[in-house]
Design a protein around this motif. Structure first.
Motif, PDB file in Angstrom:
ATOM      1  N   LYS A  80      -2.228   0.585   8.707  1.00 58.40           N
ATOM      2  CA  LYS A  80      -2.125  -0.269   7.517  1.00 58.40           C
ATOM      3  C   LYS A  80      -3.488  -0.894   7.205  1.00 58.40           C
ATOM      4  CE  LYS A  80       1.055  -2.055   4.695  1.00 58.40           C
ATOM      5  NZ  LYS A  80       2.017  -1.233   3.974  1.00 58.40           N
ATOM      6  N   LYS A  81      -4.193  -1.338   8.270  1.00 57.88           N
ATOM      7  CA  LYS A  81      -5.522  -1.932   8.077  1.00 57.88           C
ATOM      8  C   LYS A  81      -6.514  -0.891   7.581  1.00 57.88           C
ATOM      9  CE  LYS A  81      -4.582  -4.938  11.922  1.00 57.88           C
ATOM     10  NZ  LYS A  81      -4.747  -4.986  13.356  1.00 57.88           N
ATOM     11  N   ASP A  82      -6.497   0.291   8.198  1.00 55.85           N
ATOM     12  CA  ASP A  82      -7.399   1.358   7.755  1.00 55.85           C
ATOM     13  C   ASP A  82      -7.079   1.794   6.331  1.00 55.85           C
ATOM     14  OD1 ASP A  82      -8.734   1.313  10.154  1.00 55.85           O
ATOM     15  OD2 ASP A  82      -7.797   3.123  10.951  1.00 55.85           O
ATOM     16  N   GLY A  83      -5.790   1.815   5.987  1.00 56.10           N
ATOM     17  CA  GLY A  83      -5.389   2.157   4.630  1.00 56.10           C
ATOM     18  C   GLY A  83      -5.885   1.143   3.618  1.00 56.10           C
ATOM     19  N   LEU A  84      -5.868  -0.130   3.996  1.00 55.33           N
ATOM     20  CA  LEU A  84      -6.363  -1.182   3.103  1.00 55.33           C
ATOM     21  C   LEU A  84      -7.866  -1.019   2.866  1.00 55.33           C
ATOM     22  CD1 LEU A  84      -5.890  -3.774   1.479  1.00 55.33           C
ATOM     23  CD2 LEU A  84      -6.298  -5.056   3.605  1.00 55.33           C
ATOM     24  N   ILE A  85      -8.614  -0.749   3.932  1.00 52.62           N
ATOM     25  CA  ILE A  85     -10.060  -0.543   3.780  1.00 52.62           C
ATOM     26  C   ILE A  85     -10.324   0.684   2.911  1.00 52.62           C
ATOM     27  CG2 ILE A  85     -12.209  -0.012   4.999  1.00 52.62           C
ATOM     28  CD1 ILE A  85     -11.001  -1.649   7.386  1.00 52.62           C
ATOM     29  N   HIS A  86      -9.575   1.760   3.151  1.00 54.30           N
ATOM     30  CA  HIS A  86      -9.683   2.986   2.343  1.00 54.30           C
ATOM     31  C   HIS A  86      -9.442   2.661   0.865  1.00 54.30           C
ATOM     32  CE1 HIS A  86      -8.988   7.151   1.091  1.00 54.30           C
ATOM     33  NE2 HIS A  86      -7.790   6.817   0.671  1.00 54.30           N
ATOM     34  N   MET A  87      -8.391   1.897   0.610  1.00 53.83           N
ATOM     35  CA  MET A  87      -8.046   1.546  -0.770  1.00 53.83           C
ATOM     36  C   MET A  87      -9.130   0.667  -1.406  1.00 53.83           C
ATOM     37  SD  MET A  87      -4.604  -0.291  -2.292  1.00 53.83           S
ATOM     38  CE  MET A  87      -4.502  -1.394  -0.922  1.00 53.83           C
ATOM     39  N   LEU A  88      -9.604  -0.332  -0.689  1.00 52.36           N
ATOM     40  CA  LEU A  88     -10.613  -1.236  -1.254  1.00 52.36           C
ATOM     41  C   LEU A  88     -11.925  -0.505  -1.552  1.00 52.36           C
ATOM     42  CD1 LEU A  88      -9.967  -4.437   0.890  1.00 52.36           C
ATOM     43  CD2 LEU A  88      -9.306  -4.020  -1.503  1.00 52.36           C
ATOM     44  N   LEU A  89     -12.329   0.393  -0.672  1.00 49.77           N
ATOM     45  CA  LEU A  89     -13.540   1.178  -0.940  1.00 49.77           C
ATOM     46  C   LEU A  89     -13.359   2.079  -2.161  1.00 49.77           C
ATOM     47  CD1 LEU A  89     -14.633   2.053   2.695  1.00 49.77           C
ATOM     48  CD2 LEU A  89     -15.930   0.676   1.046  1.00 49.77           C
TER      49      LEU A  89
END
Length: 173
Positions: A80-89
């Motif tokens: 979930k955290k990695d997905g959030l970073i992926h989305m924000l980038l």
């Protein structure tokens, strides 16, 4: 973890992302060629078109990606955290190219005198894209987002996602 937005078990987001990625990179390369190698109007128009296509297709690809992130990936997991970073980038990349699209608006037949600022925007956007891609690959390769698994695999993955993983793997954290 399977994808909520799929066609016959194949996630739609991974199918769509190749298009904006290609157009993002083509925008940057076309403007580089136009600015520094060949002032042929073709390169400017290719960059212009690619920028507009990248923005539109990124929005289309983001919709199933967001749904998968919001509805498929369990809360309080590294996925979930990695997905959030992926989305924000990716949102940052989209924002940079959207600003560039606004700056380019109306210049199809009368190119800008200098592409310095568009090159900075698209160059930084491409760097953000590389980071987003690394996190996207982590979601697939490490966290198995969009990958159908057997029940045994799902149990092991669940343990992995809740920080019961070996410490010898490579991570972006």
């Amino acid at each position: 973890m399977y994808s909520k937005v799929s066609i016959k078990g194949h996630g739609i987001h991974p199918m769509l992302v190749a298009f904006p990625i290609t157009f993002y990179l083509l925008t940057f390369v076309s403007f580089l060629v136009y600015q520094f190698a060949d002032v042929e109007i073709f390169w400017y128009k290719l960059g212009y078109f690619s920028n507009m296509a990248a923005v539109a297709l990124a929005v289309v690809a983001a919709i199933p990606g967001f749904i998968d992130w919001a509805m498929t990936i369990p809360k309080d997991t590294t996925a979930k955290k990695d997905g959030l970073i992926h989305m924000l980038l990716n949102v940052l990349t989209l924002g940079l190219f959207a600003v560039n699209a606004v700056l380019l608006g109306g210049t199809w037949n009368a190119p800008l005198n200098s592409l310095t600022f568009p090159l900075v925007l698209t160059g930084v956007g491409c760097l953000c894209l590389v980071g987003a891609g690394a996190y996207g690959w982590t979601l697939v390769a490490i966290h198995k987002v969009g990958i159908p698994m057997s029940s045994e695999q799902a149990i092991l993955q669940d343990r992995y996602e809740h920080d019961e993983r070996p410490q010898d793997h490579i991570s972006f954290h």
